[in-house]
Scaffold this motif. Sequence first.
Motif, PDB file in Angstrom:
ATOM      1  N   LEU A 155       0.848  -1.185   0.000  1.00  0.00           N
ATOM      2  CA  LEU A 155       0.000   0.000   0.000  1.00  0.00           C
ATOM      3  C   LEU A 155       0.889   1.242   0.000  1.00  0.00           C
ATOM      4  CD1 LEU A 155      -2.576  -1.117   2.741  1.00  0.00           C
ATOM      5  CD2 LEU A 155      -2.740  -1.450   0.272  1.00  0.00           C
ATOM      6  N   ILE A 156       0.295   2.369  -0.343  1.00  0.00           N
ATOM      7  CA  ILE A 156       1.036   3.625  -0.403  1.00  0.00           C
ATOM      8  C   ILE A 156       0.434   4.624   0.577  1.00  0.00           C
ATOM      9  CG2 ILE A 156       1.626   5.615  -1.842  1.00  0.00           C
ATOM     10  CD1 ILE A 156       3.176   3.116  -2.502  1.00  0.00           C
ATOM     11  N   LEU A 157       1.254   5.084   1.524  1.00  0.00           N
ATOM     12  CA  LEU A 157       0.854   6.177   2.415  1.00  0.00           C
ATOM     13  C   LEU A 157       1.321   7.478   1.752  1.00  0.00           C
ATOM     14  CD1 LEU A 157       1.801   4.608   5.849  1.00  0.00           C
ATOM     15  CD2 LEU A 157      -0.497   5.253   5.127  1.00  0.00           C
ATOM     16  N   ASN A 158       0.375   8.298   1.359  1.00  0.00           N
ATOM     17  CA  ASN A 158       0.685   9.440   0.494  1.00  0.00           C
ATOM     18  C   ASN A 158       1.068  10.705   1.259  1.00  0.00           C
ATOM     19  OD1 ASN A 158       1.006  10.027  -2.211  1.00  0.00           O
ATOM     20  ND2 ASN A 158      -0.973  11.078  -2.368  1.00  0.00           N
ATOM     21  N   GLY A 159       1.197  10.611   2.593  1.00  0.00           N
ATOM     22  CA  GLY A 159       1.556  11.801   3.363  1.00  0.00           C
ATOM     23  C   GLY A 159       0.372  12.734   3.509  1.00  0.00           C
ATOM     24  N   ILE A 160       0.592  14.013   3.261  1.00  0.00           N
ATOM     25  CA  ILE A 160      -0.467  15.019   3.379  1.00  0.00           C
ATOM     26  C   ILE A 160      -0.785  15.550   1.980  1.00  0.00           C
ATOM     27  CG2 ILE A 160      -1.167  17.176   4.485  1.00  0.00           C
ATOM     28  CD1 ILE A 160       0.897  16.587   6.659  1.00  0.00           C
ATOM     29  N   PRO A 161      -1.838  15.055   1.340  1.00  0.00           N
ATOM     30  CA  PRO A 161      -2.170  15.466  -0.024  1.00  0.00           C
ATOM     31  C   PRO A 161      -2.358  16.973  -0.137  1.00  0.00           C
ATOM     32  CG  PRO A 161      -3.496  13.583   0.644  1.00  0.00           C
ATOM     33  CD  PRO A 161      -2.786  14.075   1.863  1.00  0.00           C
TER      34      PRO A 161
ATOM     35  N   GLU B  51       2.513  18.344  -0.404  1.00  0.00           N
ATOM     36  CA  GLU B  51       3.733  17.569  -0.649  1.00  0.00           C
ATOM     37  C   GLU B  51       4.974  18.462  -0.686  1.00  0.00           C
ATOM     38  OE1 GLU B  51       0.360  15.129  -2.319  1.00  0.00           O
ATOM     39  OE2 GLU B  51       0.948  17.248  -2.346  1.00  0.00           O
ATOM     40  N   ALA B  52       4.843  19.650  -1.257  1.00  0.00           N
ATOM     41  CA  ALA B  52       5.998  20.548  -1.358  1.00  0.00           C
ATOM     42  C   ALA B  52       6.465  21.040   0.007  1.00  0.00           C
ATOM     43  CB  ALA B  52       5.647  21.747  -2.251  1.00  0.00           C
ATOM     44  N   ALA B  53       5.575  20.995   0.987  1.00  0.00           N
ATOM     45  CA  ALA B  53       5.910  21.483   2.336  1.00  0.00           C
ATOM     46  C   ALA B  53       6.251  20.354   3.305  1.00  0.00           C
ATOM     47  CB  ALA B  53       4.750  22.307   2.890  1.00  0.00           C
ATOM     48  N   HIS B  54       6.384  19.123   2.800  1.00  0.00           N
ATOM     49  CA  HIS B  54       6.639  17.985   3.690  1.00  0.00           C
ATOM     50  C   HIS B  54       7.885  18.182   4.550  1.00  0.00           C
ATOM     51  CE1 HIS B  54       4.014  14.565   1.801  1.00  0.00           C
ATOM     52  NE2 HIS B  54       3.323  15.474   2.462  1.00  0.00           N
ATOM     53  N   ILE B  55       8.949  18.711   3.961  1.00  0.00           N
ATOM     54  CA  ILE B  55      10.177  18.921   4.733  1.00  0.00           C
ATOM     55  C   ILE B  55       9.943  19.902   5.867  1.00  0.00           C
ATOM     56  CG2 ILE B  55      12.519  19.874   4.649  1.00  0.00           C
ATOM     57  CD1 ILE B  55      12.351  17.130   3.474  1.00  0.00           C
ATOM     58  N   TRP B  56       9.215  20.976   5.586  1.00  0.00           N
ATOM     59  CA  TRP B  56       8.928  21.970   6.629  1.00  0.00           C
ATOM     60  C   TRP B  56       7.999  21.398   7.696  1.00  0.00           C
ATOM     61  CZ3 TRP B  56      12.109  25.840   6.707  1.00  0.00           C
ATOM     62  CH2 TRP B  56      12.680  26.300   5.519  1.00  0.00           C
ATOM     63  N   ILE B  57       7.026  20.618   7.257  1.00  0.00           N
ATOM     64  CA  ILE B  57       6.099  20.009   8.220  1.00  0.00           C
ATOM     65  C   ILE B  57       6.834  19.028   9.129  1.00  0.00           C
ATOM     66  CG2 ILE B  57       4.077  18.501   8.424  1.00  0.00           C
ATOM     67  CD1 ILE B  57       3.081  19.728   5.788  1.00  0.00           C
TER      68      ILE B  57
ATOM     69  N   TRP C 244      10.873  12.778   4.631  1.00  0.00           N
ATOM     70  CA  TRP C 244      12.298  12.953   4.343  1.00  0.00           C
ATOM     71  C   TRP C 244      12.782  12.127   3.144  1.00  0.00           C
ATOM     72  CZ3 TRP C 244      14.061  12.281  10.131  1.00  0.00           C
ATOM     73  CH2 TRP C 244      13.777  13.468  10.831  1.00  0.00           C
ATOM     74  N   PHE C 245      12.309  10.877   3.040  1.00  0.00           N
ATOM     75  CA  PHE C 245      12.883   9.958   2.055  1.00  0.00           C
ATOM     76  C   PHE C 245      11.875   9.497   0.996  1.00  0.00           C
ATOM     77  CE2 PHE C 245      14.811   8.985   6.310  1.00  0.00           C
ATOM     78  CZ  PHE C 245      16.001   9.669   6.101  1.00  0.00           C
ATOM     79  N   ARG C 246      10.651  10.016   1.067  1.00  0.00           N
ATOM     80  CA  ARG C 246       9.589   9.586   0.150  1.00  0.00           C
ATOM     81  C   ARG C 246       9.389   8.066   0.204  1.00  0.00           C
ATOM     82  NH1 ARG C 246       7.530  12.832  -3.542  1.00  0.00           N
ATOM     83  NH2 ARG C 246       7.340  11.163  -5.075  1.00  0.00           N
ATOM     84  N   SER C 247       9.622   7.504   1.374  1.00  0.00           N
ATOM     85  CA  SER C 247       9.437   6.065   1.571  1.00  0.00           C
ATOM     86  C   SER C 247       7.985   5.818   1.960  1.00  0.00           C
ATOM     87  CB  SER C 247      10.397   5.559   2.654  1.00  0.00           C
ATOM     88  OG  SER C 247      10.191   4.192   2.920  1.00  0.00           O
ATOM     89  N   LYS C 248       7.147   5.672   0.949  1.00  0.00           N
ATOM     90  CA  LYS C 248       5.705   5.637   1.171  1.00  0.00           C
ATOM     91  C   LYS C 248       5.113   4.228   1.213  1.00  0.00           C
ATOM     92  CE  LYS C 248       5.101  10.146  -1.071  1.00  0.00           C
ATOM     93  NZ  LYS C 248       4.343  10.923  -2.060  1.00  0.00           N
ATOM     94  N   GLY C 249       5.883   3.247   0.794  1.00  0.00           N
ATOM     95  CA  GLY C 249       5.346   1.895   0.741  1.00  0.00           C
ATOM     96  C   GLY C 249       5.190   1.269   2.120  1.00  0.00           C
ATOM     97  N   ILE C 250       4.126   0.493   2.277  1.00  0.00           N
ATOM     98  CA  ILE C 250       3.888  -0.286   3.494  1.00  0.00           C
ATOM     99  C   ILE C 250       3.076  -1.513   3.106  1.00  0.00           C
ATOM    100  CG2 ILE C 250       1.778   0.999   4.095  1.00  0.00           C
ATOM    101  CD1 ILE C 250       2.548   0.602   7.062  1.00  0.00           C
ATOM    102  N   THR C 251       3.422  -2.658   3.645  1.00  0.00           N
ATOM    103  CA  THR C 251       2.685  -3.878   3.311  1.00  0.00           C
ATOM    104  C   THR C 251       1.290  -3.833   3.930  1.00  0.00           C
ATOM    105  OG1 THR C 251       3.482  -5.075   5.258  1.00  0.00           O
ATOM    106  CG2 THR C 251       4.846  -5.191   3.259  1.00  0.00           C
ATOM    107  N   VAL C 252       0.408  -4.627   3.376  1.00  0.00           N
ATOM    108  CA  VAL C 252      -0.952  -4.697   3.929  1.00  0.00           C
ATOM    109  C   VAL C 252      -0.901  -5.151   5.381  1.00  0.00           C
ATOM    110  CG1 VAL C 252      -3.175  -5.883   3.777  1.00  0.00           C
ATOM    111  CG2 VAL C 252      -2.042  -5.109   1.688  1.00  0.00           C
ATOM    112  N   ASP C 253      -0.099  -6.190   5.650  1.00  0.00           N
ATOM    113  CA  ASP C 253       0.008  -6.679   7.032  1.00  0.00           C
ATOM    114  C   ASP C 253       0.623  -5.624   7.945  1.00  0.00           C
ATOM    115  OD1 ASP C 253      -1.105  -9.108   6.403  1.00  0.00           O
ATOM    116  OD2 ASP C 253       0.822 -10.095   6.031  1.00  0.00           O
TER     117      ASP C 253
END
Length: 312
Positions: A14-20, A23-29, A88-97
Amino acid sequence: MAAFNLTPSDPSTLILNGIPGLEAAHIWISIPFSTFYIISLLGNFTILFVVGKEQTLHKPMFLLLCMLALTDIGMSTCVVPKALCIFWFRSKGITVDGCLTQMFVLNVVIGMQSAVLVTMAFDRYVAICDPLRYATILTNTRVAKLGLVGLIRAVLFILPMPLLLRRLPFCANHIIPHTYCEHMAVVKMSCGDTRVNRMYGLVITLVTFGLDLTLIGLSYGLIIRSVLRISSKKAHQKALNTCTAHICVMLMSYTPIIFSTLTHRFGQGIAAHVHILLANLNLLVPPMLNPIIYGVKTKELRDKMGKYTCRM
């Protein structure tokens, strides 16, 4: 890696998309997120350390405070590390489990925290309304057993959530518009019939928090009645001062959780990024402020913490 994060081919990912939309402010957030998290860990681990080291603090009230600190650590740790990986790393993937496990653990910790707050209200009731029997009614062993009951209740109530979700098919895009696997966010991603999931989540929220808030309200109703029978105004103030920290923590814990739960189901007019930011702050701000509130309002704890601080 970026392509994998955005368009996974693995159906178990699955993909956790952060804060739709932000995205441009993710580093500041990420700056307040990481700051709140570090302060939360420092404050709660300090309480655990001080209470553990000081024999004079091995009392029911401080045992409950340690339980609250553990739930605060668990709550923020369930969410912040993965959110920072997204920012920080755009590591958005997470398994279903992994997603269902995160959702299960987070909700169990929230349910456990609610049980601790109820026990704290009972502690204040006995301390004010029946002080002569306090030492016999609330022993450390009894408080530990009450904590265990709260944990078992949370596990039994929350366990059906991931099990019900596991049987549902997920839509093709596998994208969750959130920083963590919030129950309703995962439910909305399913293409199957989610009526049972939605109803169960709402019923458990209402039953758990409704029952706990009723017990807390009953405890404080009896406390107020007992305090009003005291003729001395100084005694009034002293009795109510012992409840101030618990009332503040209780309001900070219940108000945002109930607000977030209801707006996720019924607040269609609220922008997605506003809801997600509030949902994250709900899991970050109380764990950060709780040790500060108890450190300031509880004299015994404040004095012991001051002793260790001066040594540094």
